[in-house]
Design an enzyme around this catalytic site. Structure first.
Site, short mmCIF file in Angstrom:
data_model
loop_
_atom_site.label_atom_id
_atom_site.label_comp_id
_atom_site.label_asym_id
_atom_site.label_seq_id
_atom_site.Cartn_x
_atom_site.Cartn_y
_atom_site.Cartn_z
N ARG A 63 0.83 -1.21 0.00
CA ARG A 63 0.00 0.00 0.00
C ARG A 63 0.86 1.26 0.00
O ARG A 63 0.51 2.28 -0.58
CB ARG A 63 -0.97 0.01 1.19
N TYR A 116 -14.43 16.04 -17.89
CA TYR A 116 -14.89 14.64 -17.84
C TYR A 116 -15.98 14.48 -16.78
O TYR A 116 -15.85 14.97 -15.65
CB TYR A 116 -13.67 13.77 -17.51
N ASP A 188 -5.80 17.70 -16.24
CA ASP A 188 -6.01 16.31 -16.64
C ASP A 188 -5.50 16.18 -18.08
O ASP A 188 -6.07 16.74 -19.02
CB ASP A 188 -7.50 15.99 -16.54
N LYS A 213 -6.48 4.70 -20.19
CA LYS A 213 -6.72 5.07 -21.58
C LYS A 213 -5.45 4.86 -22.41
O LYS A 213 -4.97 3.76 -22.51
CB LYS A 213 -7.24 6.50 -21.65
C1 LIG Z 1 -11.36 7.94 -17.88
C2 LIG Z 1 -10.99 9.32 -17.48
C3 LIG Z 1 -10.78 9.65 -16.14
C4 LIG Z 1 -11.01 8.66 -15.01
O1 LIG Z 1 -10.10 7.61 -15.07
P1 LIG Z 1 -10.45 6.13 -14.53
O2 LIG Z 1 -9.17 5.40 -14.79
O3 LIG Z 1 -11.62 5.62 -15.31
O4 LIG Z 1 -10.79 6.25 -13.09
C5 LIG Z 1 -10.41 10.94 -15.83
N1 LIG Z 1 -10.24 11.87 -16.80
C6 LIG Z 1 -10.43 11.59 -18.10
C7 LIG Z 1 -10.23 12.66 -19.11
C8 LIG Z 1 -10.81 10.31 -18.49
O5 LIG Z 1 -11.02 10.03 -19.78
#
Ligand SMILES: *Cc1c(COP(=O)(O)O)cnc(C)c1O
Length: 402
Positions: A63, A116, A188, A213
């Site tokens: 952890r 998002y 982000d 992603k």
């Molecule tokens: C998918 C996504 C997230 C969240 O990520 P997870 O891995 O699904 O928790 C945050 N920001 C963007 C732009 C995303 O496409």
């Protein structure tokens, strides 16, 4: 950490079954080993004490840290040009750790209009009840920002390339304005990836990624990361440890494997996306195509200035026939699948109203022009002619079906 003593006491099969073999684990493996372990064994209380108090480097409990995850953190920091990185169990976990690291006590969350949906959910369903306040910010109205920053303070949350309309705001101008008013900035960078953008170069306080992603790249893991300077990432790391936002080592191992081909995949996918976007603009079934690489896109100037090596792999289109046309196209596509995610090596489509932007009310969706006819495409690394041909037959069939 088994020990083979000369005069070892004999042990029975049940004990041998759980005994760790005594192995000198090699340190020179060509690819990172998977340390799929929850904890580490020691023969000295003092050593554990020294590691836990930070006087000696080492691992005690996954952890709080794991060598496989650390390998991924170092690779990500290098790709992003960041001093440090901490990997989290998901992109959403990274967003939470990043927000709490920059704004540890309740304050104003200034959220860019196109953010998002999951980030909206986190801010409203978890942080608002804790005393944080939520404010939509139009990051395309530069003139209004200094006044809003002075009024609210707090933290600005924005994205390099927005989902699904590919909006790119002038973060290189916005970040200094925010800092003048002591507003922190979290970016982000999931859609752009470090291949296309480096928000830390524009002064962002933290960058967050969903590794699920493009960086993972193969739709086989859920992970996130927070990147930035030493002290802020150290706070994020403490939050990840204490709140248990820690990743599983196997997911880190998969993401490391994926990230090594990120530049090659993004190069190909962004070229493919530009070709597909250009082709879609010629289709009678499509009444709008949103891709920041198209010269007619409203933010093309900002995108051309801020993004490197292309414009990313996500585009969206609006079908003239609305939801029935979307359903018809989805049912006719032969190779392209409907997947409520993105960033895979294969091209996928999604429907923002039903999936990524569920958290938004109808009015909020309309404010950013997301309606039932909008389809998002995450373009993969296939031969683009095959993808175009698949959309061509599916769109034609869709017209008849609608
Ligand atoms: C998918 C996504 C997230 C969240 O990520 P997870 O891995 O699904 O928790 C945050 N920001 C963007 C732009 C995303 O496409």
């Amino acid at each position: 950490m088994g020990r083979n003593h000369e005069g070892a006491i004999p042990i029975d099969i049940e004990t041998r079954a759980v005994h760790m073999p005594d192995i000198d684990w090699p340190k020179n493996s060509a690819s990172p080993p998977l340390f799929q372990t929850a904890a580490y064994a020691y023969h000295s209380v003092e050593t554990v004490d020294r590691i836990l108090s930070g006087d000696e480097t080492g691992f005690t409990y996954t952890r709080s840290g794991n060598p496989t995850t650390e390998a991924l953190e170092k690779l990500l920091a290098s790709l992003e040009g960041a001093a440090r990185a901490v990997v989290t169990a998901s992109g959403s976990g990274a967003m939470l750790a990043g927000i709490l690291a920059l704004l540890p006590r309740p304050g104003a969350l200034l959220v860019a209009r196109e953010i998002y949906g999951g980030t909206v959910g986190l801010a409203r369903r978890i942080l608002e009840p804790m005393g944080y306040t939520f404010h939509w910010i139009d990051t395309h109205q530069l003139d209004e920002l200094p006044q809003l920053f002075r009024q609210f303070g707090g933290l600005l949350i924005a994205e390099t390339i927005s989902n699904p309309l590919g909006r790119v705001c002038p973060l290189d101008a916005i970040i200094p304005l925010a800092h003048q008013a002591q507003v922190k900035v979290l970016v982000d960078n999931t859609f752009a990836t470090p291949y296309h953008a480096a928000p830390l170069d524009w002064g962002a306080d933290l960058v967050v990624h969903s590794l699920t992603k493009f960086i993972g790249g193969h739709s086989d893991l859920i992970l996130g990361a927070v990147l930035g300077s030493g002290p802020v990432v150290d706070s994020a790391r403490e939050i990840v440890d204490v709140m248990g936002l820690t990743p599983d080592p196997f997911a880190s191992w998969l993401a490391f494997r994926g990230a090594r081909t990120l530049p090659l995949r993004m190069e190909r996918a962004s070229q493919n996306a530009l070709s597909l976007a250009q082709w879609l603009t010629t289709r009678p079934e499509v009444d709008a195509v949103h891709y920041p690489g198209l010269s007619e896109h409203e933010d093309h100037q900002h995108a051309a200035r801020l993004l490197k090596r292309g414009y990313g792999a996500v585009l969206s289109m609006r079908l003239r026939g609305g939801l029935p046309a979307v359903e018809a196209m989805a049912s006719r596509l032969q190779h392209v699948q409907f997947v409520p995610s993105l960033g895979d090596v294969a091209t996928t489509i999604s429907h923002p109203v039903v999936a990524s932007h569920r958290e938004l009310s109808r009015e909020e969706k309309e404010a950013v022009r997301i309606d039932d006819g909008v389809v998002r495409v995450s373009v993969g690394i296939e031969q683009i002619a095959d993808v175009t041909a698949d959309f061509e037959q599916a769109l034609k069939g869709g017209e008849k079906g609608a």
